[in-house]
Design a protein around this motif. Sequence first.
Motif, mmCIF file in Angstrom:
data_model
loop_
_atom_site.group_PDB
_atom_site.id
_atom_site.type_symbol
_atom_site.label_atom_id
_atom_site.label_comp_id
_atom_site.label_asym_id
_atom_site.label_seq_id
_atom_site.Cartn_x
_atom_site.Cartn_y
_atom_site.Cartn_z
ATOM 1 N N GLY A 59 1.006 -10.761 6.492
ATOM 2 C CA GLY A 59 1.663 -9.498 6.174
ATOM 3 C C GLY A 59 0.737 -8.601 5.373
ATOM 4 O O GLY A 59 -0.308 -9.041 4.873
ATOM 5 N N GLY A 60 1.088 -7.328 5.260
ATOM 6 C CA GLY A 60 0.278 -6.410 4.467
ATOM 7 C C GLY A 60 -0.677 -5.563 5.270
ATOM 8 O O GLY A 60 -1.591 -4.948 4.703
ATOM 9 N N GLY A 61 -0.501 -5.499 6.592
ATOM 10 C CA GLY A 61 -1.390 -4.686 7.415
ATOM 11 C C GLY A 61 -1.339 -3.211 7.092
ATOM 12 O O GLY A 61 -2.301 -2.472 7.314
ATOM 13 N N GLY A 62 -0.213 -2.777 6.524
ATOM 14 C CA GLY A 62 -0.095 -1.370 6.128
ATOM 15 C C GLY A 62 -1.107 -0.968 5.078
ATOM 16 O O GLY A 62 -1.425 0.212 4.923
ATOM 17 N N LEU A 63 -1.638 -1.955 4.357
ATOM 18 C CA LEU A 63 -2.683 -1.703 3.368
ATOM 19 C C LEU A 63 -3.893 -1.040 4.011
ATOM 20 O O LEU A 63 -4.582 -0.229 3.383
ATOM 21 N N VAL A 64 -4.137 -1.356 5.283
ATOM 22 C CA VAL A 64 -5.289 -0.815 6.008
ATOM 23 C C VAL A 64 -4.908 0.406 6.840
ATOM 24 O O VAL A 64 -5.551 1.461 6.756
ATOM 25 N N LEU A 65 -3.861 0.281 7.640
ATOM 26 C CA LEU A 65 -3.551 1.316 8.624
ATOM 27 C C LEU A 65 -2.965 2.578 8.012
ATOM 28 O O LEU A 65 -3.320 3.694 8.417
ATOM 29 N N THR A 66 -2.076 2.434 7.040
ATOM 30 C CA THR A 66 -1.449 3.624 6.449
ATOM 31 C C THR A 66 -2.469 4.554 5.793
ATOM 32 O O THR A 66 -2.477 5.760 6.076
ATOM 33 N N PRO A 67 -3.358 4.049 4.905
ATOM 34 C CA PRO A 67 -4.372 4.942 4.328
ATOM 35 C C PRO A 67 -5.287 5.550 5.394
ATOM 36 O O PRO A 67 -5.711 6.703 5.266
ATOM 37 N N ALA A 68 -5.611 4.777 6.445
ATOM 38 C CA ALA A 68 -6.471 5.301 7.508
ATOM 39 C C ALA A 68 -5.817 6.483 8.208
ATOM 40 O O ALA A 68 -6.480 7.489 8.510
ATOM 41 N N LEU A 69 -4.530 6.384 8.473
ATOM 42 C CA LEU A 69 -3.811 7.486 9.123
ATOM 43 C C LEU A 69 -3.765 8.720 8.230
ATOM 44 O O LEU A 69 -4.000 9.843 8.685
ATOM 45 N N PHE A 70 -3.477 8.516 6.958
ATOM 46 C CA PHE A 70 -3.353 9.657 6.038
ATOM 47 C C PHE A 70 -4.698 10.341 5.787
ATOM 48 O O PHE A 70 -4.754 11.560 5.608
ATOM 49 N N SER A 71 -5.777 9.572 5.780
ATOM 50 C CA SER A 71 -7.092 10.191 5.557
ATOM 51 C C SER A 71 -7.627 10.838 6.833
ATOM 52 O O SER A 71 -8.351 11.832 6.773
ATOM 53 N N LEU B 200 -3.558 -5.267 -2.460
ATOM 54 C CA LEU B 200 -2.392 -4.391 -2.598
ATOM 55 C C LEU B 200 -2.199 -3.955 -4.047
ATOM 56 O O LEU B 200 -1.828 -2.801 -4.311
ATOM 57 N N ILE B 201 -2.443 -4.854 -4.993
ATOM 58 C CA ILE B 201 -2.316 -4.506 -6.410
ATOM 59 C C ILE B 201 -3.276 -3.372 -6.756
ATOM 60 O O ILE B 201 -2.897 -2.379 -7.392
ATOM 61 N N PHE C 230 12.439 2.350 2.765
ATOM 62 C CA PHE C 230 12.383 3.318 1.673
ATOM 63 C C PHE C 230 10.969 3.599 1.196
ATOM 64 O O PHE C 230 10.618 4.725 0.867
ATOM 65 N N PHE C 231 10.128 2.538 1.176
ATOM 66 C CA PHE C 231 8.778 2.716 0.632
ATOM 67 C C PHE C 231 7.734 2.027 1.498
ATOM 68 O O PHE C 231 6.892 2.682 2.088
ATOM 69 N N GLY C 232 7.764 0.697 1.586
ATOM 70 C CA GLY C 232 6.976 0.021 2.604
ATOM 71 C C GLY C 232 5.801 -0.853 2.249
ATOM 72 O O GLY C 232 5.684 -1.953 2.786
ATOM 73 N N PRO C 233 4.853 -0.428 1.374
ATOM 74 C CA PRO C 233 3.650 -1.234 1.176
ATOM 75 C C PRO C 233 3.948 -2.661 0.734
ATOM 76 O O PRO C 233 4.715 -2.888 -0.200
ATOM 77 N N GLY C 234 3.351 -3.626 1.424
ATOM 78 C CA GLY C 234 3.509 -5.015 1.046
ATOM 79 C C GLY C 234 4.761 -5.692 1.556
ATOM 80 O O GLY C 234 5.079 -6.807 1.131
ATOM 81 N N THR C 235 5.473 -5.052 2.491
ATOM 82 C CA THR C 235 6.729 -5.632 2.977
ATOM 83 C C THR C 235 6.539 -7.050 3.512
ATOM 84 O O THR C 235 7.277 -7.974 3.159
ATOM 85 N N GLY C 236 5.555 -7.235 4.385
ATOM 86 C CA GLY C 236 5.319 -8.560 4.953
ATOM 87 C C GLY C 236 4.993 -9.581 3.882
ATOM 88 O O GLY C 236 5.443 -10.736 3.942
ATOM 89 N N SER C 237 4.237 -9.180 2.873
ATOM 90 C CA SER C 237 3.872 -10.091 1.785
ATOM 91 C C SER C 237 5.094 -10.479 0.962
ATOM 92 O O SER C 237 5.227 -11.633 0.534
ATOM 93 N N PHE C 238 6.002 -9.532 0.728
ATOM 94 C CA PHE C 238 7.236 -9.845 0.005
ATOM 95 C C PHE C 238 8.103 -10.814 0.806
ATOM 96 O O PHE C 238 8.682 -11.754 0.253
#
Length: 254
Positions: A23-35, A243-244, A152-160
């Motif tokens: 889990g935690g793939g959003g750590l990579v893809l979300t910032p890439a999309l926004f930048s 993620l931290i 609602f927010f998202g980052p780290g969902t899979g890790s949680f």
Amino acid sequence: MLVDLAIVALASLLAGFIDAVAGGGGLVLTPALFSTFPNAAPATLMGSNKAAAIWGTGWATVQYVKRVSLPWRRLMPAAVLAGLGSFTGAWVLTMVSPDGLRKALPLVLLAVFLYTLAKKDLGREHRPRYAGRAEALVAGGIALAVGFYDGFFGPGTGSFFVFLFVRVLGYDFLHASATAKLMNLLTNAFAIMLFASKGHVWWHVAAVMAVTNVAGSLLGTRLALKHGAGFVRGVFIVVVGALILKTAFDAFIK
């Protein structure tokens, strides 16, 4: 445009790998999309993100179902609750700012990180604490809460998901990761329904990212199944540590 697509496609490849393992793939893809697309509406980028990630998550779920023994029928109601929680969280996001949660998140992740490091045997052996209806009820509670957070927010969902299935249900990291994929599949599906209904998905971008996301998911799933709970635990610790740093930077420095 082709360069932009190549950048997010590569990010989606790595995200698929990370998601499939811990889990935690959003750590990579979300910032890439926004930048890469700084002028796009955040909801559109989030919708496109989920429209791509669901394919890799779906592939990983199928592979885990074939190879990992879990009470899938008892977990399906929990997966539906995860999806409903995600839909509700996304709806609440349209009315309430997540700024408070953004500042609290690094501290929550730090607690998860330190706890996992301190408990050397955590998640190394599969010893479910519940059975039957009790397992379904506890899994449903976790799924609803984390699903809401995902929408609602998202980052780290899979890790949680992984951490709570290990700590609360007594799963090892491999079984927890397998269960998290099922939950994430439904949270993504319900969130996509909301984003798509409001026109917040770039389907052409999502299609390209979906292909590479599945490729990354294929590699990550094979490695997780081959090397087992110890490998997943190691990747989980690395992902939560990253993620931290990322969430702390976004909340207090950026």
